[in-house]
Design a protein around this motif. Sequence first.
Motif, mmCIF file in Angstrom:
data_model
loop_
_atom_site.group_PDB
_atom_site.id
_atom_site.type_symbol
_atom_site.label_atom_id
_atom_site.label_comp_id
_atom_site.label_asym_id
_atom_site.label_seq_id
_atom_site.Cartn_x
_atom_site.Cartn_y
_atom_site.Cartn_z
ATOM 1 N N LYS A 173 -29.371 36.682 -2.053
ATOM 2 C CA LYS A 173 -27.931 36.456 -2.049
ATOM 3 C C LYS A 173 -27.341 36.761 -0.674
ATOM 4 C CE LYS A 173 -27.122 37.348 -6.974
ATOM 5 N NZ LYS A 173 -26.374 38.170 -7.954
ATOM 6 N N PHE A 174 -26.224 36.112 -0.431
ATOM 7 C CA PHE A 174 -25.516 36.291 0.840
ATOM 8 C C PHE A 174 -25.117 37.755 1.021
ATOM 9 C CE2 PHE A 174 -21.242 36.221 2.954
ATOM 10 C CZ PHE A 174 -21.712 36.021 4.250
ATOM 11 N N ARG A 175 -25.427 38.312 2.194
ATOM 12 C CA ARG A 175 -25.086 39.666 2.625
ATOM 13 C C ARG A 175 -25.883 40.752 1.902
ATOM 14 N NH1 ARG A 175 -18.612 40.284 3.097
ATOM 15 N NH2 ARG A 175 -19.296 42.306 3.879
ATOM 16 N N SER A 176 -26.920 40.360 1.191
ATOM 17 C CA SER A 176 -27.797 41.385 0.627
ATOM 18 C C SER A 176 -28.609 42.002 1.774
ATOM 19 C CB SER A 176 -28.719 40.788 -0.427
ATOM 20 O OG SER A 176 -29.612 39.861 0.170
ATOM 21 N N GLU A 177 -29.320 43.080 1.483
ATOM 22 C CA GLU A 177 -30.067 43.771 2.537
ATOM 23 C C GLU A 177 -31.156 42.878 3.106
ATOM 24 O OE1 GLU A 177 -32.620 47.934 3.184
ATOM 25 O OE2 GLU A 177 -31.626 47.496 1.267
ATOM 26 N N ALA A 178 -31.913 42.214 2.236
ATOM 27 C CA ALA A 178 -32.975 41.325 2.705
ATOM 28 C C ALA A 178 -32.396 40.129 3.453
ATOM 29 C CB ALA A 178 -33.825 40.862 1.524
ATOM 30 N N TRP A 179 -31.279 39.622 2.946
ATOM 31 C CA TRP A 179 -30.626 38.477 3.594
ATOM 32 C C TRP A 179 -30.178 38.865 5.000
ATOM 33 C CZ3 TRP A 179 -26.279 37.028 6.082
ATOM 34 C CH2 TRP A 179 -25.938 35.672 6.113
ATOM 35 N N THR A 180 -29.535 40.009 5.142
ATOM 36 C CA THR A 180 -29.017 40.441 6.440
ATOM 37 C C THR A 180 -30.144 40.655 7.444
ATOM 38 O OG1 THR A 180 -27.135 41.503 5.353
ATOM 39 C CG2 THR A 180 -27.628 42.188 7.609
ATOM 40 N N LYS A 181 -31.237 41.259 7.002
ATOM 41 C CA LYS A 181 -32.353 41.529 7.893
ATOM 42 C C LYS A 181 -32.985 40.237 8.402
ATOM 43 C CE LYS A 181 -36.515 44.389 8.217
ATOM 44 N NZ LYS A 181 -37.404 45.341 7.495
ATOM 45 N N GLU A 182 -33.163 39.268 7.523
ATOM 46 C CA GLU A 182 -33.723 37.975 7.924
ATOM 47 C C GLU A 182 -32.761 37.218 8.833
ATOM 48 O OE1 GLU A 182 -36.276 34.708 8.259
ATOM 49 O OE2 GLU A 182 -36.632 36.790 7.645
ATOM 50 N N TYR A 183 -31.487 37.316 8.538
ATOM 51 C CA TYR A 183 -30.483 36.606 9.341
ATOM 52 C C TYR A 183 -30.471 37.161 10.764
ATOM 53 C CZ TYR A 183 -26.150 34.030 10.201
ATOM 54 O OH TYR A 183 -25.204 33.151 10.688
ATOM 55 N N GLU A 184 -30.550 38.466 10.907
ATOM 56 C CA GLU A 184 -30.592 39.076 12.234
ATOM 57 C C GLU A 184 -31.808 38.605 13.011
ATOM 58 O OE1 GLU A 184 -28.357 43.321 11.113
ATOM 59 O OE2 GLU A 184 -30.552 43.194 11.282
ATOM 60 N N ALA A 185 -32.946 38.489 12.334
ATOM 61 C CA ALA A 185 -34.171 38.032 13.005
ATOM 62 C C ALA A 185 -34.030 36.597 13.482
ATOM 63 C CB ALA A 185 -35.364 38.179 12.061
ATOM 64 N N ARG A 186 -33.397 35.750 12.689
ATOM 65 C CA ARG A 186 -33.236 34.347 13.080
ATOM 66 C C ARG A 186 -32.269 34.203 14.252
ATOM 67 N NH1 ARG A 186 -33.235 30.663 7.517
ATOM 68 N NH2 ARG A 186 -35.135 31.561 6.613
ATOM 69 N N VAL A 187 -31.184 34.980 14.247
ATOM 70 C CA VAL A 187 -30.248 34.945 15.373
ATOM 71 C C VAL A 187 -30.950 35.394 16.651
ATOM 72 C CG1 VAL A 187 -28.144 35.955 16.329
ATOM 73 C CG2 VAL A 187 -28.215 35.263 13.932
ATOM 74 N N ALA A 188 -31.742 36.457 16.559
ATOM 75 C CA ALA A 188 -32.460 36.963 17.725
ATOM 76 C C ALA A 188 -33.446 35.927 18.254
ATOM 77 C CB ALA A 188 -33.192 38.250 17.361
ATOM 78 N N ARG A 189 -34.097 35.181 17.361
ATOM 79 C CA ARG A 189 -35.056 34.163 17.793
ATOM 80 C C ARG A 189 -34.361 33.039 18.560
ATOM 81 N NH1 ARG A 189 -38.708 30.284 13.792
ATOM 82 N NH2 ARG A 189 -39.839 29.178 15.465
ATOM 83 N N ILE A 190 -33.218 32.552 18.033
ATOM 84 C CA ILE A 190 -32.483 31.471 18.704
ATOM 85 C C ILE A 190 -31.959 31.950 20.055
ATOM 86 C CG2 ILE A 190 -30.442 29.999 18.555
ATOM 87 C CD1 ILE A 190 -30.820 29.966 15.511
ATOM 88 N N ALA A 191 -31.436 33.176 20.110
ATOM 89 C CA ALA A 191 -30.914 33.715 21.363
ATOM 90 C C ALA A 191 -32.026 33.855 22.405
ATOM 91 C CB ALA A 191 -30.252 35.063 21.112
ATOM 92 N N ALA A 192 -33.213 34.273 21.979
ATOM 93 C CA ALA A 192 -34.332 34.420 22.910
ATOM 94 C C ALA A 192 -34.769 33.069 23.465
ATOM 95 C CB ALA A 192 -35.500 35.113 22.212
ATOM 96 N N GLN A 193 -34.766 32.039 22.623
ATOM 97 C CA GLN A 193 -35.125 30.704 23.098
ATOM 98 C C GLN A 193 -34.124 30.201 24.138
ATOM 99 O OE1 GLN A 193 -35.233 28.519 19.393
ATOM 100 N NE2 GLN A 193 -37.469 28.651 19.259
ATOM 101 N N ALA A 194 -32.844 30.422 23.887
ATOM 102 C CA ALA A 194 -31.824 29.933 24.801
ATOM 103 C C ALA A 194 -31.843 30.688 26.128
ATOM 104 C CB ALA A 194 -30.443 30.060 24.150
ATOM 105 N N HIS A 195 -32.170 31.989 26.085
ATOM 106 C CA HIS A 195 -32.127 32.830 27.286
ATOM 107 C C HIS A 195 -33.478 32.882 27.998
ATOM 108 C CE1 HIS A 195 -30.427 35.786 29.917
ATOM 109 N NE2 HIS A 195 -31.320 36.714 29.586
#
Length: 382
Positions: A173-195
Motif C-alpha cells: 500500500k501507498f506510504r507503507s514501510e515497505a513501499w517507502t523503502k522501495e520508493y526511496e531506492a528507486r529515486v536514488a537509482r534514477i538520481a544516480a543515473q542522471a548524475h
Amino acid sequence: MSMTIRMIRFGLALAVSAGVFATAAVPAGAQERVERRSILQLLFGTPKRREIEPEPEFRKPRPVVRKKKTTAAVAKTPEPAAVEKLPDAKVVLVVGDFIAGSLGEGLIAAFETTPGIVVERQSNGSSGIVRDDYYSWPDSLPALIAEKKPALIVISMGANDRQQMVVAGEKEKFRSEAWTKEYEARVARIAAQAHEGGRPLLWMGMPAFQSSALTADMTTLNTIYRAEVEKAGGAFVDIWDGFVDEGGKFIISGSDINGQQVRLRGSDGINFTKAGKRKLAFYVEKEIRRLLGDAATDGPGLQGDLKDLLVVTTPTEDAEITKTQPISLADPALDGGTALLGGTTLKGNGKSLREKLVDKGETADAPLGRVDDFRANKTATP
C-alpha cells in the motif's frame, strides 16, 4: 292615397319653381360654384356632412446611428524573438511526468533568447516511479542521455505515484514501510543515473494541489526527493511557496514572474496555465544559469574568432603615484592622521560637526551670502 300623390306633386312643383328662380337670380359666375342638389335634398333638406378628421400622420423615426465605442487598444508586450541557437549550444534535458511537461514548456520560453542553451523535453504524462511496468525511467533514461548528450538534466515526477507498488512480488500500500523503502531506492537509482559522471542534476519538487489529501502526500514525497537527490550529489529545487498562499493553502491565482496577479492553475486544480508553467520554470531557470555559467547568457553573444578580439589587461602601476592613508578633513585625529598630503596641518578640537550638533546643538555658520546666513554682521573678515 290621392291626397298623398297630390302633396308630392305640389312639392315637386314648388321645388322646380324655386330652382328656376334661384338659377335666374344668381349670377353666372356664382352658378358655377353652387353645388346642384337632388330632389330628395330639396324635399328633406341637405344632411349635414360629418367632417372627416384627417388621419394623423405618423413619421417614421429616423434610424439612430450610434457610434461604437472604440476601446483603447492595450499595448501588449511583444514576444521576444527566437534567437538562433549556437552549434555548440548546451542541451538541458527535462524528463518526468506531466508536471515535467509543463516545466519543459516554461523552460523553452525562458531560454528562447539564449543562443547557448537548448531545452529538450522528453516527458511521459502518465509515467512515474511506481508503475515501472507501464513506463520504466531507469530503463529509458540511459538511452535518452546517450542520444541527447545533455549538459544538465532536470527531473520532475511523482504526481502519479499515490498508488500501491509491487515489491518482491507483493502489492504494498501507498506510504507503507515497505513501499517507502522501495520508493526511496528507486529515486536514488534514477538520481544516480542522471548524475553519472558529475553531470549537474536538478530535481524539481512537486507543487501543492487543490485536493488537500493529494497536497499532504506531495509533502511526504518531496521529503524523499530532497534526501535522496542530495545524497546522489544533485540539487533539489523547491517550488512549493510559489503556488500556496501565506497560510500554506493551495491557490488558483497568484503572482507571476513579474509580480502581476494572474491565473496559475487550471480549473481542475492540477494542471498549469501558461503563466503557471513559466513560473515553474522560473525556479529551475535560476539554477540552470548558475550551473551553466556563460552558456546561459542571453543575447546573440560572440561567435567564432570574435572572442579572441577581447583582450583584458591589468593596468600598469604608476611609480609616481603616492599612496597614503585617507584622513577626514573635518576630524583627522579620529583616524590617526594629523596632516593632509603636502604637509598642511589641521587644527581642531577633536569633535566632528555631527558630534557638536548632537551634544550641544552647535551648527557651523553658513557661508557668507548664502540664503541661510542669518548673522547680524555679514561683513567678510579678511
